[in-house]
Structure formats: structure tokens, C-alpha cells
Enzyme design. Structure first.
Site, mmCIF file in Angstrom:
data_model
loop_
_atom_site.group_PDB
_atom_site.id
_atom_site.type_symbol
_atom_site.label_atom_id
_atom_site.label_comp_id
_atom_site.label_asym_id
_atom_site.label_seq_id
_atom_site.Cartn_x
_atom_site.Cartn_y
_atom_site.Cartn_z
ATOM 1 C CD GLU A 11 -8.904 -57.844 -57.094
ATOM 2 O OE1 GLU A 11 -8.668 -57.770 -58.315
ATOM 3 O OE2 GLU A 11 -9.316 -56.869 -56.426
ATOM 4 C CE1 TYR A 13 -13.144 -49.550 -59.687
ATOM 5 C CE2 TYR A 13 -13.350 -51.780 -58.858
ATOM 6 C CZ TYR A 13 -12.556 -50.740 -59.271
ATOM 7 O OH TYR A 13 -11.204 -50.880 -59.282
HETATM 8 N N1 BES Z 1 -8.070 -53.825 -60.961
HETATM 9 C C1 BES Z 1 -8.428 -53.221 -59.720
HETATM 10 C C2 BES Z 1 -7.386 -52.308 -59.184
HETATM 11 C C3 BES Z 1 -7.047 -51.129 -60.067
HETATM 12 C C4 BES Z 1 -7.981 -50.573 -60.913
HETATM 13 C C5 BES Z 1 -5.788 -50.596 -60.010
HETATM 14 C C6 BES Z 1 -7.631 -49.492 -61.738
HETATM 15 C C7 BES Z 1 -5.438 -49.517 -60.801
HETATM 16 C C8 BES Z 1 -6.368 -48.967 -61.675
HETATM 17 C C9 BES Z 1 -8.831 -54.260 -58.682
HETATM 18 O O1 BES Z 1 -9.466 -55.360 -59.244
HETATM 19 C C10 BES Z 1 -9.824 -53.652 -57.742
HETATM 20 O O2 BES Z 1 -10.848 -53.232 -58.210
HETATM 21 N N2 BES Z 1 -9.544 -53.601 -56.451
HETATM 22 C C11 BES Z 1 -10.435 -53.041 -55.449
HETATM 23 C C12 BES Z 1 -11.160 -54.118 -54.697
HETATM 24 C C13 BES Z 1 -12.481 -54.504 -55.223
HETATM 25 C C14 BES Z 1 -13.138 -55.505 -54.293
HETATM 26 C C15 BES Z 1 -13.419 -53.371 -55.500
HETATM 27 C C16 BES Z 1 -9.583 -52.299 -54.445
HETATM 28 O O3 BES Z 1 -8.374 -52.375 -54.548
HETATM 29 O O4 BES Z 1 -10.145 -51.675 -53.550
HETATM 30 ZN ZN ZN Z 2 -11.357 -54.832 -60.056
#
Ligand code: BES
Ligand code: ZN
Length: 611
Positions: free
Chosen positions: A308, A396
Site C-alpha cells: 500500500e 498484480y
Molecule cells: N488497490 C488495491 C485494492 C483494490 C484494487 C481495490 C482494485 C479495488 C479494485 C490494493 O492496493 C491491493 O492490492 N490490496 C491487496 C493487498 C496486496 C498486498 C496484494 C488486497 O487487498 O488483498
Molecule cells: Zn495494490
């Protein structure tokens, strides 16, 4: 010399502040999917938000005063969904407005404007929209006060405030939020550090952000500083524990600054939310929202904060101009996250994170093979589809692996210089895949490089040559697993007491499914896995328990399903449960009882699994 250096820094800062204003208005063409707004013709620039939170009625009663620039049109169109508008005032006079239904993703609020108009004030009430989750006091740690948090990414800001809800559109905001006495409110802005008696809090976000980065939480929240620019917000009973767990944030920021350049947002704090927070974390500028499931007691899950935090550059500073380009936010960030972790731990540790991500990627590639193969491209096509349809390990982990492969192809030194230039050159501006590729081709020496960028980005699947490396620390786990499976009565042979979370995950994922109850009991007897507080390990263990009908773990699994709202954990467990008739019955009962605690989106998603 030192003075000259300081002078130069000041000059550069002034110059770059100037460029914010001139550049953040521009956006590439064709970036209007998923918005009904006309930000290309009449562009909102600043929001003055005045909101009162009514927990009894689950309503946010607010006025949104937008300053906009009319570029030559006679209407201002905003995105809106699940919001009741009572009044629209243009300059000083009330005007007629229209709410036009468009599709399931949102409606359009159409306001007639004149040539010289530049402000509009909308009085409205919101509360039932997807962005907002209301928690009863029983759903909090302290059980004393209700709680509210928002989650606006990807296209939910329009359920909190009528806005031009497109990632290519940037705005600044100020807010005044009134909450019941005894509560604190926090936003993705400059935040209070103490509660005040009136329950009125003022916020300022003077740097241009995208509407999906607007965020609000309110409840029995307190603050504890870690250092001068970082700290933790959470419920009082969790505050000390969370601050301890997250005490490495300052070193993470220092590590990130080496790669991204100076941290651009002033403060960096983390709000640790109640357990029903539906995702792991959200990079709301200045205030990451995070799930409490990362508070493992041994700092083993803090890479989520590295992720984050990394978004402070990749995502918040340089933003995907369109949800088709989500990999520019998430892939860059997942790569950046590993670099931060490498800096604050070491290479061997970080290789484990890469491998776990690689496994997630392989799982999704396999999953998408039949019906969604085109969605395994980095640049996806979301025409007429909800942005979250393409949410997977592709943006990702394929994105991050691409950048790692690129790094290894050109060499870390050159790549790092390129990356920091990429952030500096595009700050506060929207970025699309074409622009990013061009910036790579023009600024990285790729003529004779052995990497096919076009294939990585525009073709499905995974190129043959990747920077994949199998981690040393997992070789040891493979050996230990072999010995254990040869003599499953002796779990002590694993010598697993010193394993990190990632070693456990690797081990558990590699075990055959199903396994004999006897063997699982042996593991449980040695390592007390049933009921374990580490949520990542718990999730893998309960998956094995379901697959093996290891009923001794069921009460703890049920408790886990009822106390955690993070979709990433819930989804695989419900999917595993519904594979058998008995399991399905159990899933139906648990979901019925647990759903009121879940975020509406999480509840909806679980219902599609358990039908
Ligand atoms: N920005 C994302 C969350 C998100 C992405 C919300 C697309 C809605 C639409 C956040 O940064 C994220 O990727 N969170 C991951 C954790 C990360 C360590 C992979 C999660 O929530 O699992
Ligand atoms: Zn993210």
C-alpha cells in the site's frame, strides 16, 4: 556546496509544484469507459464536502460543492449511484437537474450550466451504496460505538459523493465531517490526531487525487505516532499492538524513497479497520486502510503495508488512466513492494514472496485457461464490463514479474534510474499502457535486449523466459516435507517452529489433498494449527481440513469465517466447502449466520459461490 544543493532542491520543488497544475488537467484520449461524466468538457477541479454522519439512519447527509471549469458546454455531468439528491444550486440559484439511469455501474447526474458558471452545490443523502459499510457496535473490537468505513476503488466513489468518477480525472478536496460525540473521523487527507468534544473534523487534500482515493472512516478511533510523519489509527484496544506490529513503517518509507524519490504526500499513516474490511488494504493517500488480519503478532504480514505504501508512487502519483490499465497500478506496486521488502529484510526472504505470488499467478492462469484467456493479457479489454471482472493475479503478479524480468534484462542500476524518472516525469498525471511502453522504449536501452515487451503486455499467458527463481529457503521445506511424508507420524521432524509465515504457506500448499486424519492430528499436536491466530496460515490449514474432512478443525474454521470479512480468505474456503453435499449444507448455514458481518460486496460474492 551544501547550500547550493539545498537551493537546487527548493528550485526543483517549486518547479514541480508548478507543473502539477498544468499537467493534471490533461488526459489521454479514449479514457471514458466506466464513467458517465463529461470531465473532458466540464471538468470538476475541487470538492468542498460538508457531511454529517447519522448512524441511526445509516445516512450521510451532505453537501458537495464542486468548483469546475466549463470548457464550452451547457451541462455538467457527474457519476452518481444510490444517492438521493434534494437540491442543486448553481452560483446562487437553485436549478432543475436530471438523474438519468444508465446501467448497473451507475447513473448520470445532469446539471445545466452557463458559460460563466464555475461552482455547483449539491445537497444529498447517501448511505446504501457499495462504497459505505456501516458496522453496529457489536461488530467492532470495543463494542462501544458503531463504525463506518468507505472503499471507493474502483468505481464506488459515485455512491458516496456525486463526482466525475474516472481515474483520468484528478481533483483536490476539503471536507468538514460531523460525527457523534466520542468518535473520531479520518479521511485520505491531513488528519486529526485527537478526538474533539464537538465531533466536527476538518480535512484537506490539497494535492490532486482521483475520486477512487476519497476515503472516510469514523468510529472509536485513536491515534498513536510511530515517528514524526507516520502512525497508526485504530480502535483503542488494538492501538498498542498495531503500533508495535507496524513500527517498521519509517524504514519502509526510507526504502521506498530510494526507489521512488521523496515520499510525495507529507504524512503516511495506517488505519487498521475492523475485521469486516473486505480487502487486505487500500492505498488511500496519506492514510492506508488495512485489514486487522495483518496484525499477526510477529510482523510476518507487513509486506501488505509495503504494497500500500508503494502505491504512494505507483497508483496515487502516477495513476492508471483507465481500468484497462490496472496493471500499471497493481503490477508496478507489486514489484515495488518486493523491492521494499528486499531492502528491509533480505534477498532470500523476498524470493519467498516472489514464489508465493508466482503460485497465485499460475493458479489464475490455469483458472482462466478455458473461458477468460484474453483476460490474462496485462492490458485488458473491459468494454461494457465492470472493472472488477478482470481483478486477478494477472495485473498484480504477471505485471510484477514482467518488471522484474525487464529489470534483470537491462540491469538493476539502469532500471532503477528509469523507474524513478518514470515517477518524476508523470506525477499527478494519468498513465496508460501505450504511454508506459513508449517511455520504456525511449528510455531503456532495449534494442538488443532479450525481452519481448509487446508479448508480455498484449498477449495472453506467460512468455517462456521470465525472471523466475526458485527460493533457497523453500528447497529446505521441500526436503523437510519429503521426510515428513515418509513418516507422517513424526511432525517434529519438520523442525517447523522457526518457520516464517511464507514457509508455512509453501508447506501447506504443497501437501497432498486429502490427507489422513491421523497425519493432520499429528501436525496439529505439534504446531497447534487449528485456531492459529495467523490468518494466512489459518486459511491454508482450513482448506486442507475441509478437503480432508478433518472435522476437529471445523469449529475453529467456522469461527474464522464468521470473524473475518476479507474476500481473499473467504472465497477459497466457501469454494472448497461446496464441493461436497455435507460441506455445502455447512456453507449455507455459516454464510447465513456470517453474512450480516460481511461487506455487501463480500456477501454478494459468497452467495454466488454458495447457491
Ligand atoms: N488497490 C488495491 C485494492 C483494490 C484494487 C481495490 C482494485 C479495488 C479494485 C490494493 O492496493 C491491493 O492490492 N490490496 C491487496 C493487498 C496486496 C498486498 C496484494 C488486497 O487487498 O488483498
Ligand atoms: Zn495494490
Amino acid at each position: 556546496m551544501k547550500n547550493l544543493f539545498l537551493f537546487l532542491i527548493v528550485l526543483i520543488t517549486i518547479a514541480s509544484c508548478d507543473s502539477i497544475d498544468s499537467t493534471y488537467n490533461t488526459f489521454p484520449e479514449g479514457e471514458k469507459d466506466h464513467t458517465n461524466s463529461n470531465f473532458d468538457k466540464a471538468k470538476t477541479k475541487h470538492l468542498d464536502w460538508n457531511a454529517e454522519i447519522n448512524f441511526d439512519e445509516k445516512k450521510i447527509n451532505a453537501t458537495a460543492k464542486w468548483t469546475f471549469e466549463n470548457k464550452g458546454t451547457d451541462e455538467l455531468i457527474l457519476d452518481i449511484k444510490d444517492i438521493e439528491v434534494s437540491k442543486v444550486v448553481l452560483a446562487d440559484k437553485e436549478v432543475e437537474f436530471e438523474i438519468r439511469a444508465v446501467d448497473s455501474m451507475g447513473d448520470a447526474l445532469i446539471i445545466p450550466i452557463g458559460k460563466n458558471d464555475s461552482t455547483v452545490e449539491i445537497t444529498y443523502s447517501a448511505g446504501g451504496g457499495v462504497a459505505i459499510q456501516w458496522l453496529a457496535k457489536e461488530q467492532t473490537a470495543g463494542k462501544k460505538m458503531p463504525y463506518l468505513f468507505t472503499q471507493c476503488e474502483s468505481i464506488y466513489a459515485r455512491t458516496l459523493v456525486p463526482c466525475q468518477d474516472a481515474p483520468a480525472n484528478r481533483i483536490t478536496y476539503n471536507a468538514t465531517v460531523k460525527v457523534p460525540t466520542g468518535m473520531m473521523a479520518v479521511m485520505s487527507a491531513k488528519n486529526p490526531k485527537q478526538k474533539n468534544a464537538e465531533g466536527i473534523y476538518k480535512f484537506e487534500m490539497e494535492l490532486p487525487i482521483v475520486t477512487y482515493m476519497i476515503a472516510l472512516a469514523a468510529g472509536d478511533i485513536e491515534y498513536k505516532a510511530i515517528d514524526a510523519r507516520s502512525g497508526v489509527y485504530t480502535e483503542p484496544s488494538m492501538l498498542a499492538k498495531c503500533a508495535r506490529e507496524l513500527e517498521d513503517i519509517p524504514s519502509m518509507i526510507a526504502a521506498a524513497e530510494k526507489l521512488g524519490g521523496p515520499y510525495p504526500w507529507g504524512n503516511y499513516d495506517v488505519l487498521v479497520c475492523p475485521p469486516s474490511f473486505p480487502i487486505g488494504g487500500m492505498e488511500n493517500p496519506r492514510l492506508t486502510f488495512a485489514t486487522p488480519t495483518i496484525i499477526a503478532g510477529d510482523k510476518s504480514l507487513v509486506s501488505l503495508i509495503a504494497h500500500e505504501l508503494a502505491h504512494s508512487w505507483s497508483g496515487n502519483l502516477v495513476t492508471n488512466s483507465n481500468w484497462n490499465d490496472l496493471w500499471l497500478n497493481e503490477g508496478f506496486t507489486s514489484y515495488f513492494e518486493k523491492r521494499i521488502m528486499e531492502e528491509i529484510t533480505d534477498k532470500d526472504y523476498t524470493e519467498m514472496l516472489w514464489e508465493i505470488a508466482y503460485q497465485d499467478l499460475q493458479a489464475d492462469l490455469k483458472d482462466f485457461k478455458e473461458n477468460k484467456w484474453n483476460d490474462t493479457r496485462l492490458k485488458v479489454d473491459l468494454k461494457n464490463r465492470h472493472p472488477e471482472e478482470c481483478f486477478s493475479a494477472i495485473p498484480y503478479d504477471k505485471g510484477a514479474l514482467f518488471l522484474r524480468t525487464l529489470e534483470e534484462t537491462v540491469g538493476r542500476e539502469k532500471f532503477d534510474i528509469w523507474l524513478s524518472k518514470y515517477f518524476a516525469a508523470h506525477k499527478f498525471t494519468p498513465m496508460n499502457t501505450g504511454m508506459a511502453v513508449k517511455y520504456m522504449e525511449e528510455n531503456l536501452d532495449l534494442q538488443n535486449a532479450d525481452i519481448d515487451i509487446q508479448e508480455w503486455i498484449f498477449k495472453p499467458g506467460l512468455p517462456e523466459k521470465t525472471a523466475y527463481v526458485f527460493p533457497k529457503r523453500f528447497k529446505k521445506i521441500d526436503d523437510a516435507t519429503k521426510t515428513f511424508l515418509a513418516n507422517p507420524r513424526n511432525a517434529e521432524s519438520l523442525n517447523a517452529r522457526s518457520w516464517s509465515t511464507h514457509e508455512w504457506l509453501y508447506f501447506l500448499r504443497k501437501l497432498p489433498k486429502p490427507m489422513e486424519t491421523k497425519t493432520l492430528r499429528t501436525l496439529d499436536a505439534s504446531y497447534a494449527l487449528t485456531g492459529i491466530g495467523n490468518s494466512e496460515i489459518a486459511d491454508e490449514w482450513y482448506l486442507q481440513a475441509i478437503a480432508s474432512k478433518y472435522e476437529r478443525a471445523y469449529p475453529a474454521m467456522e469461527k474464522f469465517l464468521k470473524s473475518v470479512g476479507r474476500k481473499k480468505f473467504l472465497e477459497p474456503l466457501y469454494k472448497e466447502l461446496v464441493k461436497t453435499e455435507d460441506g455445502k449444507k455447512l456453507a449455507i448455514r455459516i454464510l447465513d449466520e456470517a453474512a450480516p458481518n460481511y461487506h455487501p460486496l463480500a456477501a454478494r460474492k459468497m452467495r454466488t459461490i454458495v447457491k
